[in-house]
Design a protein around this motif. Structure first.
Motif, PDB file in Angstrom:
ATOM      1  N   THR A 182      -3.633  -2.983  -8.579  1.00 31.44           N
ATOM      2  CA  THR A 182      -2.594  -2.439  -9.461  1.00 31.44           C
ATOM      3  C   THR A 182      -3.253  -1.448 -10.405  1.00 31.44           C
ATOM      4  OG1 THR A 182      -1.355  -4.528  -9.386  1.00 31.44           O
ATOM      5  CG2 THR A 182      -0.781  -2.952 -11.119  1.00 31.44           C
ATOM      6  N   CYS A 183      -2.859  -0.193 -10.286  1.00 31.02           N
ATOM      7  CA  CYS A 183      -3.466   0.855 -11.105  1.00 31.02           C
ATOM      8  C   CYS A 183      -2.395   1.654 -11.819  1.00 31.02           C
ATOM      9  CB  CYS A 183      -4.292   1.812 -10.231  1.00 31.02           C
ATOM     10  SG  CYS A 183      -5.705   1.065  -9.395  1.00 31.02           S
ATOM     11  N   TYR A 188      -4.442   6.280  -9.435  1.00 28.99           N
ATOM     12  CA  TYR A 188      -4.103   6.500  -8.027  1.00 28.99           C
ATOM     13  C   TYR A 188      -4.323   7.957  -7.638  1.00 28.99           C
ATOM     14  CZ  TYR A 188      -1.893   1.873  -7.580  1.00 28.99           C
ATOM     15  OH  TYR A 188      -1.637   0.528  -7.514  1.00 28.99           O
ATOM     16  N   THR A 214      -6.527   1.475  -1.940  1.00 27.26           N
ATOM     17  CA  THR A 214      -5.960   2.077  -3.152  1.00 27.26           C
ATOM     18  C   THR A 214      -4.883   3.093  -2.791  1.00 27.26           C
ATOM     19  OG1 THR A 214      -8.061   1.769  -4.322  1.00 27.26           O
ATOM     20  CG2 THR A 214      -6.501   3.356  -5.254  1.00 27.26           C
ATOM     21  N   ALA A 217      -1.805   1.122  -1.859  1.00 28.13           N
ATOM     22  CA  ALA A 217      -1.163   0.544  -3.044  1.00 28.13           C
ATOM     23  C   ALA A 217      -0.472   1.612  -3.883  1.00 28.13           C
ATOM     24  CB  ALA A 217      -2.201  -0.193  -3.892  1.00 28.13           C
ATOM     25  N   SER A 218      -0.983   2.839  -3.838  1.00 26.77           N
ATOM     26  CA  SER A 218      -0.404   3.906  -4.658  1.00 26.77           C
ATOM     27  C   SER A 218       1.036   4.222  -4.267  1.00 26.77           C
ATOM     28  CB  SER A 218      -1.247   5.179  -4.541  1.00 26.77           C
ATOM     29  OG  SER A 218      -1.070   5.812  -3.281  1.00 26.77           O
ATOM     30  N   ASN A 220       3.382   2.298  -3.952  1.00 23.06           N
ATOM     31  CA  ASN A 220       4.335   1.439  -4.658  1.00 23.06           C
ATOM     32  C   ASN A 220       4.852   2.096  -5.938  1.00 23.06           C
ATOM     33  OD1 ASN A 220       4.309  -0.864  -2.881  1.00 23.06           O
ATOM     34  ND2 ASN A 220       2.216  -1.264  -3.593  1.00 23.06           N
TER      35      ASN A 220
END
Length: 357
Positions: A182-183, A188, A214, A217-218, A220
């Motif tokens: 989670t970033c 990201y 990463t 996940a970005s 999202n």
């Protein structure tokens, strides 16, 4: 409408074999039940346009639609290739009436349809009214096709198959890492900059599972999904300045929306956009769910930006059928109305190849 990707060595399309070898590379797939037009200004191939063949005998409306599309491009002559279904062994002249109707309509606009063929199991020459053999295997090894392949082109059999990717051996572990990442948006984007600045982004992805995770996940974050094309199109410095404004005012500069909607009047960084396409395509080998749909939508935007509307629509139809994604729906709306990016018909700004005719 496909403009032609920038390359240092011009291609020569001087006969039917070279043209038939070139078309799948220009479109990204082998067309079926289609008319493909090579749009020529002087001796330069400006763009390649594919449209569905007319249905239910509505030839006049079809010709009017084609003329409307052609009216957006400066051209002096046009070469036409009609693609029928393979296996159609009819000896009658296929689609001769509509091709003749279009040729007459073009002539009133000072555009010469100087060559026209139909491809099925053989090749029909509309101008000479004769059949000739068709050797599909020979076309794959034609110098034009070989030239395009050495530049990285790999056309699919259909538009739907243009973007398929081999599953990664590490796919499960990369997805597991992504679930725990989670970033903030800026973090990201830093990961995306690292990949887009790499001279070998695919190797980098496969050597660094955390980096690949990463990027997954970005997707999202809608902010990252929607503005990744801006990063690729305008470069890091310009993007950083715009992103700072978004964070400060919660408003994006108007040129960002103009880019996504195809209204931008600026030059785009096609080298970076091509690199983003390669990265997104490769990541389809590991992506599931939201990241997969986001990657396909971004790939659709890139294809649309390049003038490859058929490939873009095939990607978007798959996304919209399985997922609600506003950018995909917006792009489908643009495509369904025949809208092209403003730069697609501007020789100075379009994604294109140097091709002589």
């Amino acid at each position: 409408m496909s403009n032609n990707n920038s390359n240092p060595v011009p291609l020569s399309l001087s006969d039917v074999d070279s043209i038939l070898a070139y078309i799948p590379h220009a479109l990204g797939f082998t067309p079926k039940n289609s008319a493909v037009f090579l749009l020529i200004d002087g001796n330069a191939l400006e763009a390649t346009l594919r449209v569905d063949l007319p249905r239910n005998g509505n030839d006049d409306a079809w010709v009017a639609d084609v003329l409307s599309l052609l009216g957006r491009v400066t051209l002096t002559k046009i070469a036409t290739v009609v693609y029928k279904e393979q296996g159609d062994s009819s000896r009658t002249a296929p689609h001769s009436e509509v091709v003749s109707l279009l040729a007459e309509a073009l002539s009133t606009n000072a555009i010469d349809m100087n060559q026209a063929w139909c491809v099925s199991d053989r090749i029909w020459d509309y101008m000479n009214e004769s059949w000739s053999p068709l050797d599909l295997d020979a076309l794959k090894f034609h110098p034009v096709s070989v030239n395009m392949v050495t530049r990285g082109s790999a056309p699919a059999d259909t538009a739907e198959l243009t973007f398929t990717a081999e599953p990664w051996a590490t796919a499960e572990s990369v997805r597991a890492i992504a679930e725990n990442i989670t970033c903030e948006a800026h973090e990201y984007f830093e990961a995306w900059k690292e990949v887009l600045d790499s001279s070998d982004p695919v190797t980098l992805l496969h050597e660094d599972d955390t980096l690949s995770a990463t990027l997954l996940a970005s997707m999202n974050l809608r902010l990252v999904r929607d503005f990744l094309p801006v990063l690729a199109s305008f470069g890091t410095k310009r993007f950083d300045k715009a992103f700072a404004k978004i964070i400060e005012t919660a408003e994006a500069p108007s040129y960002m929306a103009d880019l996504l909607l195809g209204h931008s009047t600026e030059n785009l960084s096609w080298e970076q956009i091509d690199r983003l396409e390669v990265v997104l395509h490769n990541l389809l080998g590991v992506a599931l769910g939201t990241p997969k749909y986001a990657f396909k939508t971004l790939l659709a935007w890139i294809q649309w930006a390049k003038g490859r509307g058929s490939v873009a629509m095939a990607l978007l139809e798959e996304v919209v059928a399985e997922n609600e994604y506003s950018l995909a729906e917006l792009l489908m709306e643009l495509l369904s109305h025949g809208n092209m990016p403003s730069w697609a018909t501007d020789p100075a700004r379009a994604w294109r190849a140097q091709v002589s005719y």
